[in-house]
Design an enzyme around this catalytic site. Sequence first.
Site, PDB file in Angstrom:
ATOM      1  N   ASP A  69      -3.478  27.017  -7.825  1.00 26.42           N
ATOM      2  CA  ASP A  69      -4.400  26.930  -8.957  1.00 26.42           C
ATOM      3  C   ASP A  69      -5.762  27.549  -8.677  1.00 26.42           C
ATOM      4  OD1 ASP A  69      -2.318  25.237  -9.901  1.00 26.42           O
ATOM      5  OD2 ASP A  69      -3.302  23.506  -9.009  1.00 26.42           O
ATOM      6  N   GLY A 160       4.224  14.297 -12.363  1.00 25.61           N
ATOM      7  CA  GLY A 160       5.358  14.060 -13.240  1.00 25.61           C
ATOM      8  C   GLY A 160       5.070  13.104 -14.388  1.00 25.61           C
ATOM      9  N   ASN A 203      -1.349  15.846 -21.684  1.00 29.99           N
ATOM     10  CA  ASN A 203      -1.616  15.528 -20.283  1.00 29.99           C
ATOM     11  C   ASN A 203      -2.979  16.109 -19.924  1.00 29.99           C
ATOM     12  OD1 ASN A 203      -1.393  14.685 -17.658  1.00 29.99           O
ATOM     13  ND2 ASN A 203       0.223  16.112 -17.084  1.00 29.99           N
ATOM     14  N   ALA A 204      -3.905  15.283 -19.506  1.00 23.02           N
ATOM     15  CA  ALA A 204      -5.307  15.677 -19.303  1.00 23.02           C
ATOM     16  C   ALA A 204      -5.520  16.343 -17.949  1.00 23.02           C
ATOM     17  CB  ALA A 204      -6.221  14.469 -19.461  1.00 23.02           C
ATOM     18  N   ILE A 205      -4.842  17.479 -17.745  1.00 25.42           N
ATOM     19  CA  ILE A 205      -5.052  18.262 -16.522  1.00 25.42           C
ATOM     20  C   ILE A 205      -5.218  19.735 -16.897  1.00 25.42           C
ATOM     21  CG2 ILE A 205      -3.684  16.651 -15.148  1.00 25.42           C
ATOM     22  CD1 ILE A 205      -1.474  18.789 -15.052  1.00 25.42           C
ATOM     23  N   ASP A 206      -5.667  20.520 -15.922  1.00 26.84           N
ATOM     24  CA  ASP A 206      -5.726  21.987 -16.035  1.00 26.84           C
ATOM     25  C   ASP A 206      -6.784  22.461 -17.033  1.00 26.84           C
ATOM     26  OD1 ASP A 206      -3.638  21.834 -14.294  1.00 26.84           O
ATOM     27  OD2 ASP A 206      -2.209  22.935 -15.512  1.00 26.84           O
ATOM     28  N   SER A 223      -0.707  20.109 -20.368  1.00 24.72           N
ATOM     29  CA  SER A 223       0.438  20.420 -19.527  1.00 24.72           C
ATOM     30  C   SER A 223       1.639  19.658 -20.071  1.00 24.72           C
ATOM     31  CB  SER A 223       0.156  20.000 -18.083  1.00 24.72           C
ATOM     32  OG  SER A 223       1.325  20.008 -17.307  1.00 24.72           O
ATOM     33  N   TRP A 225       4.270  17.772 -22.437  1.00 26.46           N
ATOM     34  CA  TRP A 225       4.084  16.935 -23.617  1.00 26.46           C
ATOM     35  C   TRP A 225       3.978  17.827 -24.869  1.00 26.46           C
ATOM     36  CZ3 TRP A 225       3.655  15.050 -18.902  1.00 26.46           C
ATOM     37  CH2 TRP A 225       4.123  13.742 -18.705  1.00 26.46           C
ATOM     38  N   GLU A 262       1.391  25.138 -19.268  1.00 23.15           N
ATOM     39  CA  GLU A 262       0.214  24.482 -18.705  1.00 23.15           C
ATOM     40  C   GLU A 262      -0.782  25.534 -18.229  1.00 23.15           C
ATOM     41  OE1 GLU A 262       1.823  22.003 -15.626  1.00 23.15           O
ATOM     42  OE2 GLU A 262       2.708  23.658 -14.548  1.00 23.15           O
TER      43      GLU A 262
END
Length: 481
Positions: A69, A160, A203-206, A223, A225, A262
């Site tokens: 990343d 996951g 999903n609260a990432i990236d 990401s 969902w 994502e």
Amino acid sequence: MRRSLRQARAAAAGVLTTVLLGASLVAATTVGPATATPGAAERGGHDSSASSAPTGGLSVTGETSPVHDPALVVDDDGTWRVYTTGLVNREKGGTIQMWSSHDDGVTWAYDGTIWDEIPAWIDERFAADGDGVLPDNLWAPEVYEHDGTYYLYYSASRFGTNTSVTALATNTTLDPADPDYAWVDQGPVISSPNDIAGGKTFNAIDAGIVEGADGTPYMAIGSYWYGVFLVELEWPSGKLADGALENATHLVDRMMAGNPVEAPYVYERDGWYYLFVSFDRCCQGLDSTYQVAVGRSRDVAGPYLDQDGRDMADGGGTVLLSSHGAVVGPGGQSVSDGVLAFHYYDAANAEIPGFPTLGLQRLGWEDGWPVVDQTVEEPVVTADPRDVTVRGNRPATFEVEVSGTPVPVVTWEVSDDDGDTWSAAPVGATRAVDGTARWTLKHAGREPDGLLVRAVVANAHGEARSEAAQLDVVSPGRPTR
């Protein structure tokens, strides 16, 4: 989630290293056809790269693994910096890692981590939530400069699941040597599970940060969902604006089982906003199927259409970069100064097959769309360096001719025991220029007579070594060959 080993070779101890380090050494060439022009540190801003800058893959060397990343920042002082996902099992604290290059992205060095440990509030949050499993490491950094402050967004999650939080740290400088350098934790910004855009899940990432035409800041986030969303932020806090979740814009949905998308990143160029995302599966080593896709819009909030006119929120997305040669599963991307940074799993790494490493491509542009060069040509030595004879303290130049795509990086090795052992010459790596790389010893007479020299030629798809050339130092009165 954003995440071969081309380790720098340590110089052997002993007389040879001492002598070489004491000599005055220069590389006759320092950059090659695939190098980039340094630009501003602003992330997601206008493409400031010169239109004449060469495009295509940029071969790298030094400490480039393990990288996941990569958030690339080409700083205004010419320093290239990359911030990456932390090491698993909380090795070195598990926090965001830092890397830097001072030769236009050719040679990379590891600069440590932003903190020694994961902030306590993150552990407290996850310990009190669900099954209490704590994050293994911090993920997917993003660095954005606004009004003299650097905003570093990072994520913590249970792998996951969408039990996640993206948080913020701020700094006034990116230079660890600056006395004012300190990453100050500003706490959480956005979390999940949570409803977004009128009842959808995410999903609260990236995180990827961009400003609209009126200067309003936004975060692209998501990401799997329901995919990727755009939420409004506010300056100077760098946190969510009022109503950001319910008013979020749905940007990307694969419209397939699992919704494998994502790592959103938005980049503005010539009045267009380009949304780069990673499709398919990350983090499976050589079984990874990651690939970089893109769409564009005149409005930061979309809709983002691909080259066939399909909306990315309805299954669209033009694949830009996919597996090729030894580059497996490229993704987790960012863009700075026209250079696409990504990680990939290195099939050419015999020591650790599939080790995640740093990839760089200077983007080309055709009809308003980004293009990359996925040509695969393993590095080849087309002409070995020749023996060199010099008098006294005259300079000695060794030259090697090479080919390969991406343009190979050339480093040099030396031996003072007839080739029984080799050590890295203390001279910077170079990208070959017009198929040629040179190394000059300015005061060759200070080196031991009979020194052997060879070139190491490498790109993402392999490595080759030249035959050895010999340095012959003669006294001033003796004729040279």
